[in-house]
Design a protein around this motif. Sequence first.
Motif, PDB file in Angstrom:
ATOM      1  N   ALA A  72       1.720   4.155  -2.950  1.00  0.00           N
ATOM      2  CA  ALA A  72       0.014   5.602  -2.652  1.00  0.00           C
ATOM      3  C   ALA A  72       1.314   6.207  -3.488  1.00  0.00           C
ATOM      4  O   ALA A  72       1.561   7.361  -3.728  1.00  0.00           O
ATOM      5  CB  ALA A  72       0.204   5.710  -0.905  1.00  0.00           C
ATOM      6  N   PHE A  73       2.891   5.929  -2.771  1.00  0.00           N
ATOM      7  CA  PHE A  73       4.083   6.543  -3.673  1.00  0.00           C
ATOM      8  C   PHE A  73       4.204   6.958  -4.780  1.00  0.00           C
ATOM      9  O   PHE A  73       4.379   7.771  -5.478  1.00  0.00           O
ATOM     10  CB  PHE A  73       5.144   5.926  -2.930  1.00  0.00           C
ATOM     11  CG  PHE A  73       6.599   6.927  -3.514  1.00  0.00           C
ATOM     12  CD1 PHE A  73       7.339   7.572  -2.937  1.00  0.00           C
ATOM     13  CD2 PHE A  73       7.100   5.749  -4.765  1.00  0.00           C
ATOM     14  CE1 PHE A  73       8.024   8.319  -3.571  1.00  0.00           C
ATOM     15  CE2 PHE A  73       8.593   6.972  -4.981  1.00  0.00           C
ATOM     16  CZ  PHE A  73       8.891   8.037  -4.739  1.00  0.00           C
ATOM     17  N   LEU A  74       3.843   5.927  -5.704  1.00  0.00           N
ATOM     18  CA  LEU A  74       3.407   6.255  -6.809  1.00  0.00           C
ATOM     19  C   LEU A  74       2.291   6.770  -7.375  1.00  0.00           C
ATOM     20  O   LEU A  74       2.328   7.123  -8.456  1.00  0.00           O
ATOM     21  CB  LEU A  74       2.892   4.136  -7.698  1.00  0.00           C
ATOM     22  CG  LEU A  74       4.308   3.070  -8.056  1.00  0.00           C
ATOM     23  CD1 LEU A  74       3.690   2.173  -8.367  1.00  0.00           C
ATOM     24  CD2 LEU A  74       5.775   3.414  -8.488  1.00  0.00           C
ATOM     25  N   THR A  75       1.467   7.002  -7.069  1.00  0.00           N
ATOM     26  CA  THR A  75      -0.084   7.390  -6.596  1.00  0.00           C
ATOM     27  C   THR A  75       0.456   9.139  -6.655  1.00  0.00           C
ATOM     28  O   THR A  75       0.389   9.852  -7.771  1.00  0.00           O
ATOM     29  CB  THR A  75      -1.288   7.345  -6.098  1.00  0.00           C
ATOM     30  OG1 THR A  75      -1.309   6.082  -5.968  1.00  0.00           O
ATOM     31  CG2 THR A  75      -2.407   8.039  -6.167  1.00  0.00           C
ATOM     32  N   LEU A  76       1.172   9.355  -5.743  1.00  0.00           N
ATOM     33  CA  LEU A  76       1.419  10.594  -5.705  1.00  0.00           C
ATOM     34  C   LEU A  76       2.761  11.188  -6.317  1.00  0.00           C
ATOM     35  O   LEU A  76       2.957  12.039  -7.397  1.00  0.00           O
ATOM     36  CB  LEU A  76       2.379  10.864  -4.366  1.00  0.00           C
ATOM     37  CG  LEU A  76       3.476  11.869  -3.784  1.00  0.00           C
ATOM     38  CD1 LEU A  76       1.935  13.452  -3.616  1.00  0.00           C
ATOM     39  CD2 LEU A  76       3.871  12.096  -2.755  1.00  0.00           C
ATOM     40  N   VAL A  77       3.593  10.404  -7.314  1.00  0.00           N
ATOM     41  CA  VAL A  77       4.649  10.624  -8.263  1.00  0.00           C
ATOM     42  C   VAL A  77       3.530  10.499  -9.393  1.00  0.00           C
ATOM     43  O   VAL A  77       4.254  11.846 -10.185  1.00  0.00           O
ATOM     44  CB  VAL A  77       5.367   9.509  -8.346  1.00  0.00           C
ATOM     45  CG1 VAL A  77       6.791   9.400  -9.745  1.00  0.00           C
ATOM     46  CG2 VAL A  77       6.061   9.204  -7.419  1.00  0.00           C
TER      47      VAL A  77
ATOM     48  N   VAL B  84       0.482  -1.311  -0.298  1.00  0.00           N
ATOM     49  CA  VAL B  84      -0.347  -0.078  -0.058  1.00  0.00           C
ATOM     50  C   VAL B  84       0.638   1.330   0.286  1.00  0.00           C
ATOM     51  O   VAL B  84       0.373   2.523  -1.040  1.00  0.00           O
ATOM     52  CB  VAL B  84      -0.832  -0.019   1.147  1.00  0.00           C
ATOM     53  CG1 VAL B  84      -1.845   1.463   1.236  1.00  0.00           C
ATOM     54  CG2 VAL B  84      -2.084  -1.404   0.955  1.00  0.00           C
ATOM     55  N   ILE B  85       1.227   0.969   0.924  1.00  0.00           N
ATOM     56  CA  ILE B  85       3.313   2.432   0.820  1.00  0.00           C
ATOM     57  C   ILE B  85       3.200   2.190  -0.534  1.00  0.00           C
ATOM     58  O   ILE B  85       3.765   4.105  -1.363  1.00  0.00           O
ATOM     59  CB  ILE B  85       4.225   2.110   2.035  1.00  0.00           C
ATOM     60  CG1 ILE B  85       3.438   2.217   3.215  1.00  0.00           C
ATOM     61  CG2 ILE B  85       5.166   3.047   1.865  1.00  0.00           C
ATOM     62  CD1 ILE B  85       4.324   1.616   4.194  1.00  0.00           C
ATOM     63  N   ASN B  86       3.604   1.514  -1.394  1.00  0.00           N
ATOM     64  CA  ASN B  86       4.314   1.788  -2.624  1.00  0.00           C
ATOM     65  C   ASN B  86       3.468   2.617  -3.946  1.00  0.00           C
ATOM     66  O   ASN B  86       3.296   3.227  -4.608  1.00  0.00           O
ATOM     67  CB  ASN B  86       5.368   0.697  -2.959  1.00  0.00           C
ATOM     68  CG  ASN B  86       5.966   0.073  -2.342  1.00  0.00           C
ATOM     69  OD1 ASN B  86       7.085   0.386  -2.424  1.00  0.00           O
ATOM     70  ND2 ASN B  86       6.402  -1.191  -2.336  1.00  0.00           N
TER      71      ASN B  86
END
Length: 274
Positions: A162-167, A158-160
């Motif tokens: 979420a990070f890809l969503t932000l990027v 989920v953290i990954n």
Amino acid sequence: MKISELLRYTKKLLKGRSIRTGMICILPLCAALFFRCAEAAVYSLLLYFGEMTPLSLFGGKSPVCSAASLIFTLLRWITVSPLMYATAFRLYEICSEKAETTPLSEILLSRTAFRRSLGAVLLSKIISFAALIPTAFFGVLTFSMLKESLNADETFAVINTAFLTLVSFLMWLSLRLSLAAVPFLMVRYPQKSIFRTVFSAVRFMSGRKRILLRLAAVYILPSISIVGLPFAATRFLTAFALSTDIFNREDEYNKGIKAESRIEFACDITELSN
């Protein structure tokens, strides 16, 4: 480029013609607001006469609602795109410090300008929508995973995501900022095709998007009020037009230096061969 110098020179360019320029700069915004309000009025009438439920406004299942949204979106693009092109044209003439400016009616009634401006808007919307797909995909994936009970491995996933969503969102935002220069590049290079102009805007704004963000930060507070919105929109658009004009001249100057260096290098090779 110092933002203070840019703002000071923008004030100098607008001296004595702020009202006329402000009326032109506010036209695209007024047209967009008009069709937004007209669309909202149609939805209100549908709700009043019981043709649809409030939930169907957000569900996208009502064919009447979808048709109204499509019609008003097309009308908004058809109306706003030539107005935005005319604004960019007038601001380009102001930044170039031309003695006489082209009449606004002549710009708006030009068929070539209408086709180019509308085509650029449609192409920009398609590219922007395609760039937003990864953000939507990773965002939905993150949301669906958060609704379930997660173990340690799933939490890391989920953290990954979420990070890809932000990027992905930041990449889309960077693209949107780059496409803001399209109307001004269309005016500056009328001989270029729409495809070349839109795609070259990304390269043109590379490393220069901070200027746009700084200008937005300067004029964000004045634009909140109705009284300050015309002033903020005029100064913001003029300053951005001036910055694109400066960037264009920098690129042309750098290209000239490169061309001269190539010619000198070719002459040196010829002399050596002789």
